[in-house]
Structures are given as C-alpha cells and as structure tokens.
Design a protein around this motif. Structure first.
Motif: not given
Lengths: 511, 352
Positions: B83-84, B215, B219-222, B224, B227-228, B230-231, B297, B299-300
């Motif tokens: 979903l992310a 995490v 919390k990681t760039r993975f 980020r 989600f980027a 998916g967004g 939130l 969001r997933p």
C-alpha cells in the motif's frame, strides 16, 4: 499610485451586470476575502490581478457556486446571487472556464461530443444519437459562436488552446452572459494567446462580460478595459485605461518593483555541454548546442515545440534519437534521471505538483522532506533518517530564498505557488550541480516570487542554467541568451546572439 | 491522498495565517479525537469485556488473542508495504495458503528438516513476490489484475502436487506411492510453544517483524523512497529514485511476509490443509486499512496495521466470550472496517 487609478468606481446610472459588494470569507483564521468589491458591465473585460493567495480563486469559487461568502453581497442583474453549485451559476449565465481543460471533454470522444456534453446531460439532445446528428448539432452550436474547431478529431488530441475554445464554446451555447477565465493563457504560446485574444474581443463586442484572471501583463495589456487588484483578500487598486501596469503590479505585490534589472554581464565560462547533430525525435532536424559555465539560457517556443523534450533528454528521461552529447568534455549519455543527477545535471520539471511534490498528508510532503528526496543517500549513508540534517538544509534554504513558511517541517501544501517553486529550486540547490534544467519554473508563481527566483538563479554562477518557458517576456527577463525551439529543433543556435522570437516582435508591434 | 488545492491552504502572504495564533478550537479537538479514536475504543472494549467476563482480562487470554492475530498482523504488514508504494497485493492470502501446503510438502514428501523447510518456504514467498513484480514492473500489468491472477494461479497450483488432497503423514501421492516423511518435531514449536511459558512464539515473531518493518518504513531512507514511490512515482523517479527496484522489493517483502504467516499456520495445525488461509487475505487487508485510522495518519503504516489486527482480535475474542455466535464474526469485522474508514476519510481536517 498614478493618475490612472480611480479612487472610487464612479456611480453609474446603468446598473452593473455583476456587482460584488464587500465580500468576505474566512477559513479558520485566514481571511481569504476581506470586504472585496468589484463590478462588471456587459461588454466589458475586467482583469483581476493578484499574487497567489490574494483571494482570486476564492472570489471565482463564490461566483461559480463552489463556496459561499461569510458576508457581503453579490448582485447579478440587480438581484442577490448566491448559486448553490456551478450548474446553478451556469443556468443564471455565469460560466467559469478553468485553467485545467482536461475535464472539458473525454479523451476518446470527438470534439463534437465534447461540445454537446451539456446537451446530452440535460436532455436537450434526444436519447438516441448518431454520429451525424451530434456533428450537425455541434456545427450549429459552433456557427453561433464564431469559433472554428475540428469537430471530428479526438478530444484527447487537441492542444490546450483548442480545449479552451471548446470550453468557451460550450459556455456560450449555455447562454453565458459573464465568462470567468482563470489563467487561460498559462500554458498557451504567444500565437495561441493571440487567437484567444481575438476571440475574446469579438465576444466582448457582442456584449459578453468577461472577468479575466491572469498574472501576465501581456494578456492584460491586450484585453483589459479595467484592472482590479486583490491583495490579502482586499481590492487594493483599480485602474482604468490607460492602465499603469507598473502601479498595478506594485499594488499587487505591495512593494515597489525592484530597480532596473542588472544583467550578470556575459563573461561566459568554458563550454560545458555540447550537443552535436542532436535529434530529439527520429524525424526531427538535428541541431548543435553549446552551453557554457555560468550562463543562463532560456529556451522558448510554442507548446509542443519540444522544450520539455529537450530538457528531459538532457536529464536522461529520453534518449537522443541521434547525435551525441558531451559534458565537460566527456561523453554524456544518461540512461535515466539517476545517472544524470550523478553527473551533476538536475531538473525541476514542468508542473511541480505532478513532477516534484508528494501529495498532502503523505510522507515526504514537508519542506525539508521535499528538499531532501534526491539527497537521501548522500545525507544518510547509514540508511537511517536523522531529520535534523534535512531540517538544517531546509532552514538554510528558507532563509536564503526568502521562503515564507512557518518551519522546515511545514507542509509544502501550506505554501503559495511561488514559495512551492522556491522549495523545488532549493531541492536542487542543496547539492553542487553543473547544469540546472528548469521547465516552466514560473507557472503559477506570482511576480514577487518570480523576481526572487530570478535573483537566486542570477547569483549562482557556478553552474549553467537552462530554462524552458513559453513566455518570451519571462525568457528575456531571466536569461543571458534566448533560443527558440520549433518542431523539436533549435531555430538559431549561434552563440551569443540573442534571438528575438517572432511572437515577441508581433507583440511589440501591437503595443 | 488527493493533493489539496494550494489556494485553499493558509497563504503565507497572509499575516493572519500563522497557526501559532490559532486557538485550540474545534479543529484541534476533532484532530485529537481522530488520532486517538482507535486507542480510546480499544480501551473501552478492554474495560467492557473485563467487567462483563472476568476471564477475559487474564495474561493467558490476552496472549491467546495476540497469538490469534499474529498471522493476520504479519501478512497485513506485508500488505502495508505494498500500500505504501500505492499498490495492492491481492495474492498474499494465496501465498500464505500455498506456503502451508509447501511447508507440509517439503517435510512430508521431500523429507526436509525444519530449517530447510522454513528457508524454502520463505524463498517460495519471495519468488512469488518477484513474479508479481515481473508482471507489474516489467510487463506493466495493473497491480490489482496481476496479483489477482497470481492469487488464482497459486490457489490452483497448491492442489496439483497432491491431486487436491490435504497433506499429512502417510499421504498417498498421485503416482500411488505413499509419502515417507513426517512433520519435523522441531518445526511444530514455531506455532505451538511459548517463550518462558507465557509469550507464544508467533507473538514473538510478530513483534520482531513489526519492529523491523516499522523502522524500515518510517525511519530509513528506504522507507522515504518507498512512500515517495507510492505518493508520486513520477516525482520519485525524477528525483533519481529507482522506482522499479523499490516496487520489486515491496512485492518480494509482501510475498515473504505472507509465507512467514503460512509457516506459522502450518506449524500450528501440523499438516497441510487445503482449506487453510481462506480468510487471510480479507483479514490482513482489513487490518492494514483499519491501520489508516490509527494515530489519524490516513495512510498505510505498519504500527497502525498491527493495532488494527489486535483491535479486531480483542473484539472477536471478547464477543465470543460473551457468547456471540461464530457466524457473526465476519459481520463484526466488516462493521469495524467501515467504522475505521469512515473515521479515516469522513472526519477530514480541511473539508473546504
């Protein structure tokens, strides 16, 4: 603010067609409209100017029945007017043509279908239809408006200009008496704009009232009988012909315009990027192009001339059809944006909402996260995110570019268009780059923010900047050198020569 | 997830728009209620059930609730990852079900031991994820259609090696021979035993995976870039992200997590039951969607998914103790999902 400014709109014996009296609307603590007044008479083009967030869209939404005002009155032909929906506004004769024209028709249907869409819905057309009957009705509709459109083409194949014509024709067929145009030329080339101007002048002569919303002084110079300026929801300036646009722009941004532009004297550095016999498409003519260190080159041309294609090709989104590129003397053939970025070539693509920003409420929507996205691997080599690093970078960008924002972790969606664009620029300023590619960077950017961005670009001479814009004024305002692209090839590529686009010359002759 | 019209948002050009000046009014209260609603309801449920049925609030019962939801929570976490990236993996239920069969087949027919079986089955789940990614990323098949086809494929595939029979020791194979292997005794504790006699192993696995995935995604760039993608996939790609690789990893993770769920089910029931895992897809999707409402939130998010699964588990367990008939369970799950989605989308912040 100049003799042309009218202290008060003179009381006329003739009742105005539309009379807006101290209209106010607040969203929470934000006053989107603050006792704004405006009137329009039949056969008049009134231009509404204002920076982003000045209340233009809110005013349009109230007039088109999307929102309701908190206080104040709208009189339409002398009667109170508060439409419950865009359809209700349309029935009363107030039709809005929005900037985005994708929703005017359905891509796979024909232009004739798009023109007759309202008639299908409200039952003016019979239940059973044939292609021929629809085409006949559409042709009849067009004949009444004086607009010429290719009825049998797919709507999806139409350019923006033609789509706008479809929207206007539909508005006219619905007996519109007031046409509201929201940034109609935002994505039109000069020639297409000229066509729109001619149509609007003809409609005005027939007695149509037009409320015209635009940032572009070229538009307003060509069309407006009067200009009303909004700032912070208030009408802060009214100007009648002859319109003093400098005064209008000062009223719009609320401060004097910057002094005469100082052009960073062209002492072009070493050649940085070479294109040899480069063809963007298999069937387009090859061209050569050289870009030097430290220079700002603007690329103009009509919509579809290949400006975006050229920039995207340099950014590795598309391969060159033929020819080759060198960057700082080394062969340059990026297979994708990642490789281009690694080579120091970065791009802020057209339409920042689609190309650069995360949706509201989604991770990555903050200013800091927007800036950090391409730099994550370098800033966080361990893989774990430490938001202090990106917040620091964002705070620096907010300071340097004058981004009006509460904090680095504020959502980019809380910013105006101009400030969003500054954030996108800050993203690519956050790391050293050799070539910055900007595709239509001034879309939906008010004139104050535009000047800030131009100043920022001018002050960064360590790299070369290529800017694609369909607005020749913008091109000349920002660039050391202007190139014109036509049919995916550069018309004049001679170094150092500032080529003046045909359309701009026409405009000057008009003025 | 539709971007707001920026013209709606408070303009920084407006001196009145700084939120620091805004008094904590209705908006703030509504926001607070929305972000804690699931926890408030969970607390209310726990109190009501504890009062109505003293046996409810015991360590044993709470652990059995967690054990009951662990499989759904683990698979739901995988759904959350897809979903992310803005997509949806419909094949997770089928992956889990065929993993149950694969685990039993590996031990009973192939005679593998517990470790080999676990590695094989997780590899199988990851491979299915890779297959989904092949369809979606390389061939461009829309995600729902691709994973629906995979679901179909696996539902059928799991029946072929045993000619449609469930797998247990002494299974008669399609060629007439009898399978010689048996379930490795050291495999069963994965689903049946408890740490220190109180915390069931599936709960431990769920907690460990939940922490790792939380995490990883938050919390990681993975996370980020996940989600980027998916967004706004275009924006992610133009920022230099390799979105094809990110999507592939997401589907592989989803498949692998579903197979972990299958392994736990196989260890609990001790055989390869053709009908196991029937409701796993719906339940794990529901958990992930209820998770949108957790913390408000919209969001997933992995934490929300786990809470969503626990919430449903508490509700069903409590109602069962109060003698609610088993056939009302799906209805109750549906009602919770509808409520959570209404909370997520209905009580919107800026509905202008």
């Amino acid at each position: 603010m100049g003799a042309a400014r009218l202290a008060e709109h003179p009381e006329t014996l003739v009742m105005p067609l539309l009379d807006i009296r101290s209209l106010s609307l607040s969203f929470g603590s934000t006053r989107a409209l603050d006792a704004a007044s405006l009137s329009i008479e039949a056969g008049e083009i009134v231009a509404l100017m204002g920076a982003n967030g000045a209340g233009k869209s809110t005013l349009v939404k109230i007039l088109s029945g999307v929102q309701r005002a908190d206080s104040g009155a709208v009189l339409w032909k002398g009667l109170p007017f508060a439409p419950a929906s865009p359809a209700a506004a349309g029935r009363a004769g107030v039709v809005t043509v929005h900037q985005s024209t994708d929703v005017v028709g359905i891509p796979d249907l024909t232009v004739a279908d798009a023109l007759m869409l309202d008639c299908f819905i409200d039952g003016r057309q019979p239940f059973f239809l044939s292609t021929a009957s629809v085409r006949r009705s559409a042709a009849r509709l067009l004949k009444g408006t004086g607009i010429d459109l290719p009825l049998d083409r797919r709507f999806g194949d139409l350019g923006t200009a033609d789509r706008q014509m479809v929207a206007i024709a539909r508005a006219l067929s619905n007996k519109a008496e007031l046409l509201i145009l929201d940034e109609p030329t935002a994505s039109l080339s000069s020639l297409e704009s000229q066509r729109l101007y001619a149509l609007l002048r003809a409609l005005k002569a027939q007695g149509l009232a037009i409320l015209y919303i635009s940032h572009r002084t070229a538009d307003l110079q060509a069309l407006a009988d009067r200009v009303v300026v909004l700032r912070n929801g208030r009408d802060v300036g009214r100007f009648a012909r002859p319109i003093d646009f400098d005064a209008a722009i000062e009223a719009m941004i609320g401060r004097p315009l910057p002094a005469a532009e100082t052009r960073g004297a062209a002492a072009p550095g070493k050649p940085l990027l070479h294109l040899h016999g480069a063809a963007l498409l298999p069937d387009s003519l090859p061209f050569d192009l050289t870009v030097h260190e430290g220079e700002i080159v603007a690329i103009t041309g009509v919509l579809g001339a290949g400006k975006s294609r050229l920039l995207s090709t340099l950014f590795g989104v598309y391969p060159l059809a033929s020819g080759n590129m060198t960057l700082a003397g080394m062969p340059y053939r990026p297979k994708g944006p990642a490789e281009a970025i690694a080579a120091g070539v970065v791009m802020a693509a057209e339409d920042r909402h689609r190309s650069s920003l995360m949706p509201a409420g989604w991770p990555g929507e903050s200013i800091a996260e927007t800036i950090s996205l391409p730099h994550l691997a370098r800033w966080y080599p361990s893989g774990l995110i430490d938001t202090r690093r990106e917040n620091r970078e964002a705070a620096r960008a907010i300071e340097r570019l004058g981004i009006k924002a509460r904090s680095p972790d504020a959502s980019v969606w809380s910013l105006s268009g101009g400030n969003q664009q500054k954030v996108v620029l800050a993203r690519w300023d956050a790391a050293v780059s050799r070539i910055l590619l900007l595709d239509e960077p001034f879309q939906g950017v008010d004139i104050g923010a535009r000047q800030d961005i131009i100043d920022a670009l001018r002050s960064q001479r360590g790299r070369a900047t290529l800017i694609a814009t369909s607005d020749p004024d913008e091109a000349h305002a920002v660039a050391d050198r202007v190139l014109t692209l036509s049919r995916h090839t550069i018309e004049t590529a001679a170094h150092g020569e500032i080529t003046e686009p045909q359309a701009l010359r026409e405009q000057k002759e008009d003025a | 997830m539709i971007p707001q019209d920026p013209a709606h948002a408070a303009s920084p050009l407006d001196p009145n728009s700084t939120t620091s000046l805004r008094l904590p009014g209705l908006d703030a209260i509504r926001e607070a209620v929305r972000s804690s609603a699931v926890f408030l309801l969970l607390a209310v449920l726990l109190i009501v059930f504890a009062v109505a049925q003293p046996a409810f609030l015991t360590v044993g019962n709470l652990m059995s609730i967690l054990q009951g939801v662990s499989v759904v929570a683990i698979i739901g976490a995988g759904v959350t990852v897809t979903l992310a990236i803005g997509e949806f993996d419909l094949s997770v239920g089928a992956v889990a079900a065929s993993s149950v069969m694969a685990a039993s087949y590996a031990m009973i027919v192939l005679g593998l031991n517990a470790t080999e079986t676990v590695v094989l089955v997780i590899a199988f789940g990851a491979l299915v994820g890779l297959f989904n990614a092949l369809l979606i990323v390389r061939l461009g098949v829309p995600d729902l259609l691709a994973t629906l086809s995979t679901m179909f494929l696996l539902t059928g595939l799991q029946l072929i090696p045993t000619a449609g029979r469930s797998i247990s020791a002494g299974l008669i194979l399609p060629d007439g021979t009898t399978a010689t292997g048996r379930v490795d005794p050291s495999f069963l504790p994965i689903g049946r035993s408890s740490l220190w006699g109180t915390v069931p192993i599936p709960v431990v696995i769920m907690a460990a995976l939940a922490v790792v995935l939380f995490v990883l995604t938050e919390k990681t760039r993975f996370g980020r870039v996940l989600f980027a993608t998916g967004g706004n996939e275009i924006a992610a790609r133009l920022a230099g992200a390799n979105t094809a690789r990110i999507k592939t990893i997401a589907y592989v993770l989803s498949g692998a997590l579903a197979s972990v769920g299958g392994i736990i089910v196989a260890a609990r029931v001790g055989r390869g039951d053709v009908s196991s895992g029937a409701s796993l897809l719906m339940d794990s999707v529901a958990a992930a969607l209820i998770g949108f409402a957790v913390l408000g939130l919209r969001r997933p998010n992995v934490f929300g998914t786990i809470i969503g699964a626990v919430f449903v588990g508490v509700l069903l367990n409590g109602l069962t103790m109060l003698n609610a008939p088993y056939y009302t369970q799906d209805f109750i799950k549906g009602a919770v999902l509808v409520g959570a989605l209404a909370l997520t989308y209905g009580v919107a912040r800026n509905r202008l």
